[in-house]
Design an enzyme around this catalytic site. Structure first.
Site, mmCIF file in Angstrom:
data_model
loop_
_atom_site.group_PDB
_atom_site.id
_atom_site.type_symbol
_atom_site.label_atom_id
_atom_site.label_comp_id
_atom_site.label_asym_id
_atom_site.label_seq_id
_atom_site.Cartn_x
_atom_site.Cartn_y
_atom_site.Cartn_z
ATOM 1 N N LYS A 75 0.857 -1.190 0.000
ATOM 2 C CA LYS A 75 0.000 0.000 0.000
ATOM 3 C C LYS A 75 0.887 1.232 0.000
ATOM 4 O O LYS A 75 2.015 1.180 0.511
ATOM 5 C CB LYS A 75 -0.860 0.008 1.277
ATOM 6 C CG LYS A 75 -2.067 0.890 1.194
ATOM 7 C CD LYS A 75 -3.254 0.144 0.616
ATOM 8 C CE LYS A 75 -4.460 1.014 0.483
ATOM 9 N NZ LYS A 75 -5.607 0.274 -0.058
ATOM 10 N N GLY A 173 -25.419 2.902 1.475
ATOM 11 C CA GLY A 173 -24.496 3.506 0.498
ATOM 12 C C GLY A 173 -24.939 3.177 -0.909
ATOM 13 O O GLY A 173 -25.261 2.023 -1.222
ATOM 14 N N GLY A 175 -23.142 4.320 -3.857
ATOM 15 C CA GLY A 175 -22.073 4.780 -4.746
ATOM 16 C C GLY A 175 -21.722 3.651 -5.704
ATOM 17 O O GLY A 175 -22.584 2.832 -6.050
ATOM 18 N N VAL A 177 -20.116 0.858 -5.349
ATOM 19 C CA VAL A 177 -20.340 -0.509 -4.863
ATOM 20 C C VAL A 177 -21.844 -0.768 -4.653
ATOM 21 O O VAL A 177 -22.372 -1.787 -5.115
ATOM 22 C CB VAL A 177 -19.545 -0.754 -3.552
ATOM 23 C CG1 VAL A 177 -19.842 -2.145 -3.003
ATOM 24 C CG2 VAL A 177 -18.056 -0.579 -3.804
ATOM 25 N N GLY A 178 -22.515 0.149 -3.954
ATOM 26 C CA GLY A 178 -23.936 -0.059 -3.643
ATOM 27 C C GLY A 178 -24.791 -0.214 -4.893
ATOM 28 O O GLY A 178 -25.629 -1.117 -4.989
HETATM 29 P P1 NAD Z 1 -18.499 5.836 -3.264
HETATM 30 O O1 NAD Z 1 -17.852 7.072 -2.762
HETATM 31 O O2 NAD Z 1 -18.705 5.652 -4.719
HETATM 32 O O3 NAD Z 1 -19.937 5.663 -2.561
HETATM 33 C C1 NAD Z 1 -20.137 5.778 -1.188
HETATM 34 C C2 NAD Z 1 -21.647 5.909 -0.933
HETATM 35 O O4 NAD Z 1 -21.859 5.833 0.483
HETATM 36 C C3 NAD Z 1 -22.269 7.211 -1.399
HETATM 37 O O5 NAD Z 1 -23.541 6.936 -1.961
HETATM 38 C C4 NAD Z 1 -22.446 8.022 -0.101
HETATM 39 O O6 NAD Z 1 -23.550 8.905 -0.173
HETATM 40 C C5 NAD Z 1 -22.727 6.887 0.861
HETATM 41 N N1 NAD Z 1 -22.480 7.227 2.272
HETATM 42 C C6 NAD Z 1 -21.414 7.846 2.817
HETATM 43 N N2 NAD Z 1 -21.586 7.964 4.146
HETATM 44 C C7 NAD Z 1 -22.793 7.418 4.423
HETATM 45 C C8 NAD Z 1 -23.543 7.240 5.602
HETATM 46 N N3 NAD Z 1 -23.079 7.645 6.784
HETATM 47 N N4 NAD Z 1 -24.760 6.626 5.540
HETATM 48 C C9 NAD Z 1 -25.237 6.193 4.359
HETATM 49 N N5 NAD Z 1 -24.562 6.322 3.189
HETATM 50 C C10 NAD Z 1 -23.363 6.939 3.232
HETATM 51 O O7 NAD Z 1 -17.624 4.632 -2.633
HETATM 52 P P2 NAD Z 1 -17.566 3.140 -3.156
HETATM 53 O O8 NAD Z 1 -16.480 2.989 -4.169
HETATM 54 O O9 NAD Z 1 -18.946 2.660 -3.445
HETATM 55 O O10 NAD Z 1 -17.004 2.404 -1.840
HETATM 56 C C11 NAD Z 1 -17.830 2.142 -0.716
HETATM 57 C C12 NAD Z 1 -17.033 1.359 0.321
HETATM 58 O O11 NAD Z 1 -16.571 0.129 -0.233
HETATM 59 C C13 NAD Z 1 -15.774 2.046 0.849
HETATM 60 O O12 NAD Z 1 -15.605 1.638 2.189
HETATM 61 C C14 NAD Z 1 -14.657 1.452 0.012
HETATM 62 O O13 NAD Z 1 -13.409 1.492 0.685
HETATM 63 C C15 NAD Z 1 -15.155 0.025 -0.101
HETATM 64 N N6 NAD Z 1 -14.624 -0.709 -1.259
HETATM 65 C C16 NAD Z 1 -14.787 -0.218 -2.522
HETATM 66 C C17 NAD Z 1 -14.316 -0.957 -3.608
HETATM 67 C C18 NAD Z 1 -14.540 -0.467 -5.023
HETATM 68 O O14 NAD Z 1 -14.307 -1.268 -5.933
HETATM 69 N N7 NAD Z 1 -14.975 0.751 -5.253
HETATM 70 C C19 NAD Z 1 -13.672 -2.180 -3.406
HETATM 71 C C20 NAD Z 1 -13.536 -2.675 -2.085
HETATM 72 C C21 NAD Z 1 -14.029 -1.916 -1.019
#
Ligand code: NAD
Length: 364
Positions: A75, A173, A175, A177-178
């Site tokens: 990392k 969430g 974003g 992932v969701g």
């Molecule tokens: P993103 O920034 O695209 O989306 C995050 C979402 O979470 C947004 O919709 C935001 O409004 C929402 N959010 C933030 N705080 C919140 C809260 N308190 N209550 C409800 N919703 C809330 O991020 P992402 O890429 O979707 O990643 C989400 C998580 O998954 C992170 O922890 C990231 O480290 C982890 N992750 C992501 C990936 C990837 O491929 N993107 C891979 C492994 C792990």
């Protein structure tokens, strides 16, 4: 993991790089390379510490190992403002400084994206998570992590005694992932009943249309503007009646304060460390399966490793499916047989693989 200097796995190297003329510093931790060159993201944040980068590098060792990838864990961190106008300069200087460190392959992380990876690649021809135009597989656009979570849910449902077709799902969430998780799960016949973002939760027990919700989120900025549902607080998401709960936003959201009020029968950890260790223990005692983050959300890093190996999108999706399904089954079998937490089962499998590889390489 608590703070540690080193243990039987690593780290092998921790480096602090200073760029006095530009006024920033960077940290690189190579935790273990016995399975192959380490892959791990470059995080950009003003308050990163070596300790934090060490913990993140170890998580990558475990995640890459259990996913069966030919990669170790590493990392990096650029200690700077992620919104700085000097970002390109920082990334290019950072890339030049790690040019000869070929046991570390940088990828995107918080504060960095595919454009940053393109700058690194331009300098040293070594990075993953690249833009499509220069050979990348756009993992967020393709929904690699969400796809992996849906494959994980398919197997975990068998152990939880749930039929995925018709199962009610709540996701924290919406974003990258969701959204992808909702899309792939609904293709498998699951019913999305609750989704939250920073503004609140939208809830409809009869089901939420995933395509429409994605449009509402993109056009208005929040899921709460979806018309056919009730709006609740962010925290209410966790106590809505559902079969499957997927935290896919922030850390520690399932904790000792709310764990006894959860109504789900299965938890798939989409975010990193969304469930505290204490809450994982309580869930286990209650017979609620909680699949750990580094098993369930490995889709992104599997796709990154496939990109590095110059594989196609189709090959990447089939690798995600095959590996995540197999690992979910493996750790849940071990969990039930040995009566241990799923996280312990996953860590033991990951650690054993690394230690075996270290022996083959004469590292012990
Ligand atoms: P993103 O920034 O695209 O989306 C995050 C979402 O979470 C947004 O919709 C935001 O409004 C929402 N959010 C933030 N705080 C919140 C809260 N308190 N209550 C409800 N919703 C809330 O991020 P992402 O890429 O979707 O990643 C989400 C998580 O998954 C992170 O922890 C990231 O480290 C982890 N992750 C992501 C990936 C990837 O491929 N993107 C891979 C492994 C792990």
């Amino acid at each position: 993991m608590s703070s540690f200097e080193f243990d039987d796995i690593g780290p092998l190297k921790t480096l602090e790089l200073y760029f006095p003329r530009s006024g920033f510093k960077a940290i690189v931790v190579i935790d273990n390379v016995s399975l192959g060159p380490s892959i791990g993201g470059v995080r950009v944040s003003r308050d990163l510490t070596i300790e934090e980068v060490k913990r993140l590098a170890r998580t990558m060792t475990m995640k890459n190992s259990v996913a069966g990838l030919p990669h170790g864990g590493g990392k990096a961190g650029i200690v700077a403002d992620p919104t700085s106008a000097e970002k390109e300069k920082y990334f290019r200087l950072f890339a030049r400084a790690i040019k000869d460190m070929d046991e570390y392959i940088p990828g995107p992380d918080m504060g960095s994206n595919e454009e940053c990876m393109a700058w690194i690649y331009d300098e040293i021809k070594r990075a993953v998570g690249l833009p499509e135009e220069i050979g990348g597989l756009p993992l967020d656009k393709l929904g690699a992590t969400g796809f992996g979570l849906s494959e994980c849910a398919e197997v975990a449902c068998l152990y939880a005694g749930i039929s995925l077709r018709g199962a009610k799902v709540a996701i924290q969430g919406f974003g990258s992932v969701g959204k992808a998780t909702a899309r792939f799960l609904s293709e498998k016949g699951a019913v999305l009943v609750a989704v939250s973002d920073t503004k609140g939760t939208i809830y409809n027990l009869d089901g939420i249309d995933v395509g429409e919700l994605i449009t509402v989120k993109e056009e208005t900025g929040s899921v709460i503007n979806y018309k056919r549902g009730s709006v609740m607080s962010c925290d209410d998401l966790f106590t809505t009646p559902c079969e499957i709960l997927i935290p896919a936003a922030t850390p520690d959201v399932i904790n000792k304060e709310n764990v006894n009020r959860l109504r789900a029968r299965l938890i798939i950890q989409g975010a990193n460390i969304p469930v505290t260790i204490e809450a994982e223990r309580i869930l286990h005692e209650k017979g609620i399966i909680s699949v750990p983050d580094f098993i369930a959300n490995a889709g992104g890093v599997i796709m990154a490793a496939m990109e590095y190996a110059r594989k196609s999108e189709k090959e990447a999706f089939s690798a995600i499916s095959e590996r995540i399904k197999k690992n979910t089954g493996l750790i849940l079998e071990k969990t039930f047989k040995e009566k241990i937490l799923p996280r312990q089962a996953a860590e033991e499998i990951a650690r054993e693989r690394v230690l075996r590889a270290m022996r083959y390489r004469g590292d012990i």
